[in-house]
Design a protein around this motif. Structure first.
Motif, PDB file in Angstrom:
ATOM      1  N   ASN A   1      12.252   8.035 -12.525  1.00  9.23           N
ATOM      2  CA  ASN A   1      12.577   6.669 -12.075  1.00  9.23           C
ATOM      3  C   ASN A   1      11.865   6.417 -10.757  1.00  9.23           C
ATOM      4  OD1 ASN A   1      15.296   6.121 -13.822  1.00  9.23           O
ATOM      5  ND2 ASN A   1      15.272   8.224 -13.088  1.00  9.23           N
ATOM      6  N   TYR A   2      11.803   5.140 -10.388  1.00  5.24           N
ATOM      7  CA  TYR A   2      11.293   4.772  -9.064  1.00  5.24           C
ATOM      8  C   TYR A   2      12.245   3.721  -8.493  1.00  5.24           C
ATOM      9  CZ  TYR A   2       8.356   3.510  -5.208  1.00  5.24           C
ATOM     10  OH  TYR A   2       7.905   3.294  -3.937  1.00  5.24           O
TER      11      TYR A   2
ATOM     12  N   ALA B   1       0.843  -1.207   0.000  1.00 10.26           N
ATOM     13  CA  ALA B   1       0.000   0.000   0.000  1.00 10.26           C
ATOM     14  C   ALA B   1       0.874   1.252   0.000  1.00 10.26           C
ATOM     15  CB  ALA B   1      -0.914  -0.010   1.220  1.00 10.26           C
ATOM     16  N   GLN B   2       1.954   1.192   0.761  1.00 10.82           N
ATOM     17  CA  GLN B   2       2.847   2.350   0.833  1.00 10.82           C
ATOM     18  C   GLN B   2       3.555   2.588  -0.510  1.00 10.82           C
ATOM     19  OE1 GLN B   2       4.756   2.365   4.925  1.00 10.82           O
ATOM     20  NE2 GLN B   2       6.329   3.379   3.712  1.00 10.82           N
ATOM     21  N   ILE B   3       3.980   1.491  -1.134  1.00 11.73           N
ATOM     22  CA  ILE B   3       4.648   1.610  -2.446  1.00 11.73           C
ATOM     23  C   ILE B   3       3.669   2.149  -3.485  1.00 11.73           C
ATOM     24  CG2 ILE B   3       5.752   0.319  -4.331  1.00 11.73           C
ATOM     25  CD1 ILE B   3       6.836  -1.602  -2.128  1.00 11.73           C
ATOM     26  N   LYS B   4       2.438   1.655  -3.426  1.00 14.84           N
ATOM     27  CA  LYS B   4       1.405   2.124  -4.361  1.00 14.84           C
ATOM     28  C   LYS B   4       1.305   3.651  -4.288  1.00 14.84           C
ATOM     29  CE  LYS B   4      -3.636   1.804  -5.083  1.00 14.84           C
ATOM     30  NZ  LYS B   4      -4.055   3.106  -4.564  1.00 14.84           N
ATOM     31  N   LYS B   5       1.197   4.166  -3.067  1.00 22.91           N
ATOM     32  CA  LYS B   5       1.055   5.618  -2.899  1.00 22.91           C
ATOM     33  C   LYS B   5       2.334   6.345  -3.356  1.00 22.91           C
ATOM     34  CE  LYS B   5      -0.888   9.432  -1.547  1.00 22.91           C
ATOM     35  NZ  LYS B   5      -2.039   9.962  -2.308  1.00 22.91           N
ATOM     36  N   ALA B   6       3.488   5.786  -2.998  1.00 23.53           N
ATOM     37  CA  ALA B   6       4.739   6.457  -3.381  1.00 23.53           C
ATOM     38  C   ALA B   6       4.895   6.486  -4.905  1.00 23.53           C
ATOM     39  CB  ALA B   6       5.934   5.775  -2.719  1.00 23.53           C
ATOM     40  N   MET B   7       4.443   5.415  -5.572  1.00 24.93           N
ATOM     41  CA  MET B   7       4.489   5.422  -7.043  1.00 24.93           C
ATOM     42  C   MET B   7       3.546   6.484  -7.598  1.00 24.93           C
ATOM     43  SD  MET B   7       4.645   1.364  -7.963  1.00 24.93           S
ATOM     44  CE  MET B   7       3.952   1.612  -9.583  1.00 24.93           C
ATOM     45  N   GLU B   8       2.374   6.600  -6.984  1.00 20.60           N
ATOM     46  CA  GLU B   8       1.413   7.608  -7.460  1.00 20.60           C
ATOM     47  C   GLU B   8       1.981   9.017  -7.320  1.00 20.60           C
ATOM     48  OE1 GLU B   8      -2.398   4.834  -6.160  1.00 20.60           O
ATOM     49  OE2 GLU B   8      -1.999   6.671  -5.047  1.00 20.60           O
ATOM     50  N   ILE B   9       2.613   9.298  -6.182  1.00 21.61           N
ATOM     51  CA  ILE B   9       3.118  10.678  -6.039  1.00 21.61           C
ATOM     52  C   ILE B   9       4.361  10.900  -6.905  1.00 21.61           C
ATOM     53  CG2 ILE B   9       2.031  11.134  -3.793  1.00 21.61           C
ATOM     54  CD1 ILE B   9       4.602  10.695  -2.408  1.00 21.61           C
ATOM     55  N   THR B  10       5.142   9.839  -7.105  1.00 20.34           N
ATOM     56  CA  THR B  10       6.298   9.986  -8.005  1.00 20.34           C
ATOM     57  C   THR B  10       5.800  10.308  -9.422  1.00 20.34           C
ATOM     58  OG1 THR B  10       7.596   8.459  -6.659  1.00 20.34           O
ATOM     59  CG2 THR B  10       8.387   8.854  -8.882  1.00 20.34           C
ATOM     60  N   LYS B  11       4.732   9.640  -9.826  1.00 22.07           N
ATOM     61  CA  LYS B  11       4.149   9.924 -11.143  1.00 22.07           C
ATOM     62  C   LYS B  11       3.636  11.368 -11.191  1.00 22.07           C
ATOM     63  CE  LYS B  11       0.591   8.514 -14.380  1.00 22.07           C
ATOM     64  NZ  LYS B  11      -0.689   9.225 -14.297  1.00 22.07           N
ATOM     65  N   GLU B  12       2.927  11.760 -10.141  1.00 23.69           N
ATOM     66  CA  GLU B  12       2.381  13.122 -10.048  1.00 23.69           C
ATOM     67  C   GLU B  12       3.486  14.181 -10.183  1.00 23.69           C
ATOM     68  OE1 GLU B  12      -0.842  13.864  -9.383  1.00 23.69           O
ATOM     69  OE2 GLU B  12      -0.642  16.025  -8.929  1.00 23.69           O
ATOM     70  N   LEU B  13       4.658  13.862  -9.640  1.00 22.86           N
ATOM     71  CA  LEU B  13       5.777  14.817  -9.686  1.00 22.86           C
ATOM     72  C   LEU B  13       6.638  14.642 -10.950  1.00 22.86           C
ATOM     73  CD1 LEU B  13       6.861  14.678  -5.919  1.00 22.86           C
ATOM     74  CD2 LEU B  13       5.643  16.538  -7.077  1.00 22.86           C
TER      75      LEU B  13
ATOM     76  N   ALA C   1       2.203  -0.029 -12.298  1.00 24.04           N
ATOM     77  CA  ALA C   1       2.746   1.058 -13.132  1.00 24.04           C
ATOM     78  C   ALA C   1       2.021   1.082 -14.479  1.00 24.04           C
ATOM     79  CB  ALA C   1       4.249   0.873 -13.326  1.00 24.04           C
ATOM     80  N   LYS C   2       1.813  -0.104 -15.041  1.00 19.14           N
ATOM     81  CA  LYS C   2       1.106  -0.178 -16.340  1.00 19.14           C
ATOM     82  C   LYS C   2      -0.309   0.355 -16.181  1.00 19.14           C
ATOM     83  CE  LYS C   2       3.609  -3.872 -18.610  1.00 19.14           C
ATOM     84  NZ  LYS C   2       3.911  -5.148 -17.941  1.00 19.14           N
ATOM     85  N   GLU C   3      -0.944  -0.039 -15.084  1.00 16.90           N
ATOM     86  CA  GLU C   3      -2.333   0.349 -14.848  1.00 16.90           C
ATOM     87  C   GLU C   3      -2.488   1.867 -14.752  1.00 16.90           C
ATOM     88  OE1 GLU C   3      -3.874  -2.249 -11.817  1.00 16.90           O
ATOM     89  OE2 GLU C   3      -5.509  -0.811 -11.423  1.00 16.90           O
ATOM     90  N   ILE C   4      -1.557   2.539 -14.080  1.00 16.76           N
ATOM     91  CA  ILE C   4      -1.712   3.998 -13.899  1.00 16.76           C
ATOM     92  C   ILE C   4      -0.923   4.804 -14.933  1.00 16.76           C
ATOM     93  CG2 ILE C   4      -2.201   3.803 -11.414  1.00 16.76           C
ATOM     94  CD1 ILE C   4       0.678   4.824 -10.875  1.00 16.76           C
ATOM     95  N   GLY C   5      -0.235   4.103 -15.843  1.00 20.06           N
ATOM     96  CA  GLY C   5       0.518   4.825 -16.871  1.00 20.06           C
ATOM     97  C   GLY C   5       1.770   5.505 -16.339  1.00 20.06           C
ATOM     98  N   PHE C   6       2.394   4.888 -15.337  1.00 21.60           N
ATOM     99  CA  PHE C   6       3.670   5.428 -14.860  1.00 21.60           C
ATOM    100  C   PHE C   6       4.779   4.872 -15.744  1.00 21.60           C
ATOM    101  CE2 PHE C   6       7.460   4.887 -12.016  1.00 21.60           C
ATOM    102  CZ  PHE C   6       7.797   6.233 -11.962  1.00 21.60           C
ATOM    103  N   THR C   7       5.484   5.766 -16.436  1.00 24.57           N
ATOM    104  CA  THR C   7       6.467   5.293 -17.414  1.00 24.57           C
ATOM    105  C   THR C   7       7.910   5.452 -16.919  1.00 24.57           C
ATOM    106  OG1 THR C   7       6.372   7.465 -18.446  1.00 24.57           O
ATOM    107  CG2 THR C   7       5.017   5.736 -19.433  1.00 24.57           C
ATOM    108  N   GLY C   8       8.060   5.835 -15.657  1.00 22.34           N
ATOM    109  CA  GLY C   8       9.415   5.948 -15.106  1.00 22.34           C
ATOM    110  C   GLY C   8      10.115   4.592 -15.092  1.00 22.34           C
ATOM    111  N   GLN C   9      11.434   4.641 -15.040  1.00 23.65           N
ATOM    112  CA  GLN C   9      12.234   3.403 -15.011  1.00 23.65           C
ATOM    113  C   GLN C   9      12.287   2.869 -13.573  1.00 23.65           C
ATOM    114  OE1 GLN C   9      14.197   1.614 -17.520  1.00 23.65           O
ATOM    115  NE2 GLN C   9      14.230   0.248 -15.740  1.00 23.65           N
ATOM    116  N   PHE C  10      12.006   1.588 -13.396  1.00 22.85           N
ATOM    117  CA  PHE C  10      12.184   0.960 -12.076  1.00 22.85           C
ATOM    118  C   PHE C  10      13.651   0.619 -11.856  1.00 22.85           C
ATOM    119  CE2 PHE C  10       7.604  -0.717 -11.921  1.00 22.85           C
ATOM    120  CZ  PHE C  10       7.231   0.265 -11.013  1.00 22.85           C
TER     121      PHE C  10
END
Ligand code: XUL
Ligand code: CO
Length: 439
Positions: free
Chosen positions: A182-183, A166-178, A218-227
């Motif tokens: 990369n993540y 759950a924490q990673i999910k949120k951190a990915m969302e805010i990383t995408k927002e910003l 990441a695919k679901e929310i369209g986050f294209t940063g590099q893991f």
């Protein structure tokens, strides 16, 4: 409000005596067809720069920052954002990296924590728009809280696994927002203290499950940063699962995750694993997984992660050499996962330390570029391996021979004389380039 009594830092050249100037880092100077700024992609680490107060196992804080004057934790978080962007702007640092826990105080539960994150992310976005500074990567701190005592993705407690997800999910969302490019997954407490109580097979399977869920989300929310996975051999656990590049590569291959991840190489983690910084970058390069760099250095006399600012010109030269050979850092950058010493507690020390780190990498970049332009090591290596260019060597490379043919060859030819590896000569040439690059 200004937090720093320092003017914008600019390039004054190697002869300058002004400590508040760059001696080598000249952002717009072209090196091998790209600006230094493009090569280096420097980033500020939020945690070491804004939240570290000088604590060590023997003593409390020594750094009482002007942005920490309020007792209201949300107000403090907002002040830190403003201080961070004033600092990066004055330092000409184009990127920052953060953990969720660095930017906003934890709430009483996940819901309140997430609401607080949203509030601070909005302030960060304003500052990003004002300054043009970008986010290199985000990550989550799934190691500090007591719930992570036995790990996060590798915890024996499934509810902790769920909380980490759950924490990673949120951190990915805010990383995408910003707009994070990369993540990062650094293994925090993903490791073990003793095999007497640990099911390593299940823990590693679970770690892979967690990473797979991140890829899917990441695919679901369209986050294209590099893991990115950041290897480290020990600390905090006795044995960290992401020990080094080779270990991470075999993990990614086993779980079929190699297409979705690259590596974030930290200099001090490399040396803790008994490797040089260059070795780890080299292994990433030859396997096509060099993602980003956590720039710092350890102390050879100390066996832990001291996270010092990088000032060793040999190390940065050889690091930049590998990075140039890899074709650059791509979406990655040079993130100073480095902290000022406990005794360097003044705000000015933050500037002086970042200047030291940026100059040492810029200097290293120039030396590495000169070495490459003159093909110093390339020509030497080409001669050293010349026996694979023709005859039996070429047949080996082309897959034309097996044991029987090689036996026949060895019986009738024996071996030719070996030649010297000339290590000391090459080390001396390296010194010469380091000394003369600015002349
Ligand atoms: C710890 C470390 C972390 C990661 C991000 O040694 O390097 O700060 O870089 O979690
Ligand atoms: Co790091």
């Amino acid at each position: 409000m200004s937090y720093f009594n320092v003017e914008k830092i600019s390039y004054e050249g190697p002869k300058s005596k002004n400590p508040f100037s760059f001696k080598y880092y000249n952002p717009d100077e072209i090196v091998l067809g790209k600006t230094m700024k493009e090569h280096c992609r420097f980033a500020m680490s939020y945690w070491h720069t804004l939240t570290y107060m000088g604590n060590d196992p023997f003593g409390g804080p020594t750094m009482f920052r002007p942005w920490d004057n309020t007792n209201d934790t949300m107000e403090k978080a907002i002040e830190r954002v403003h201080a961070a962007f004033e600092f990066m702007d004055k330092m000409q640092i184009p990127f920052f990296c953060f953990h969720d826990a660095d930017i906003a105080p934890r709430g009483k539960d996940l819901k309140e924590t997430n609401e607080r994150l949203d509030k601070i992310v909005a302030v960060i976005k304003e500052e990003m728009n004002r300054t043009g500074i970008k986010c290199l990567w985000g990550t989550t701190n799934a190691f500090g809280d007591d719930k992570f005592v036995h790990g996060a993705g590798t915890s024996c407690n499934a509810t902790v696994f769920a909380y980490a997800a759950a924490q990673i999910k949120k951190a990915m969302e805010i990383t995408k927002e910003l707009g994070g490019e990369n993540y990062v997954f650094w293994g925090g407490r993903e490791g073990y203290e003793t095999l007497l109580n640990t099911d390593t097979g299940l823990e590693l399977d679970n770690l892979a499950r967690l990473l797979k869920m991140a890829v899917d989300y990441a695919k679901e929310i369209g986050f294209t940063g590099q893991f990115l996975i950041e290897p480290k051999p020990m600390e905090p656990t006795k044995h960290q699962y992401d020990f080094d590049t080779a270990t991470v590569l075999s993990f990614l291959r086993k779980y079929d995750l190699l297409d979705s991840f690259k590596l974030n190489i930290e200099a001090n983690h490399a040396t803790l694993a008994g490797h040089t910084f260059q070795h780890e970058l080299n292994q990433c390069r030859i396997n096509g997984v060099l993602g980003s760099v956590d720039a710092n250095q350890g102390d050879p006399m100390l066996g832990w992660d001291t996270d010092q600012f990088p000032t060793n010109i040999y190390d940065t030269t050889l690091a930049m050499y590998e990075i140039l050979l890899a074709g650059g850092l791509g979406k990655g950058g040079l993130n100073f996962d480095s902290k000022v010493r406990r005794g360097s507690f003044e705000e000015d020390d933050l500037f002086l330390s970042y200047i030291a780190g940026m100059d040492t990498f810029a200097h290293g970049l120039k030396v590495a570029a000169a070495l490459l332009e003159d093909r110093v090591l390339e020509d030497f290596k080409a001669r050293r391996y010349a026996s694979y260019q023709e005859g039996i060597g070429k047949d080996i490379i082309d897959g034309k021979v097996g044991f029987k043919e090689l036996e026949a060859f060895a019986l009738s030819n024996g071996v030719t004389k070996n030649t010297s590896g000339r290590q000391e000569m090459l080390e001396s040439i390296l010194n010469q380039y380091i000394a003369n690059v600015n002349e």
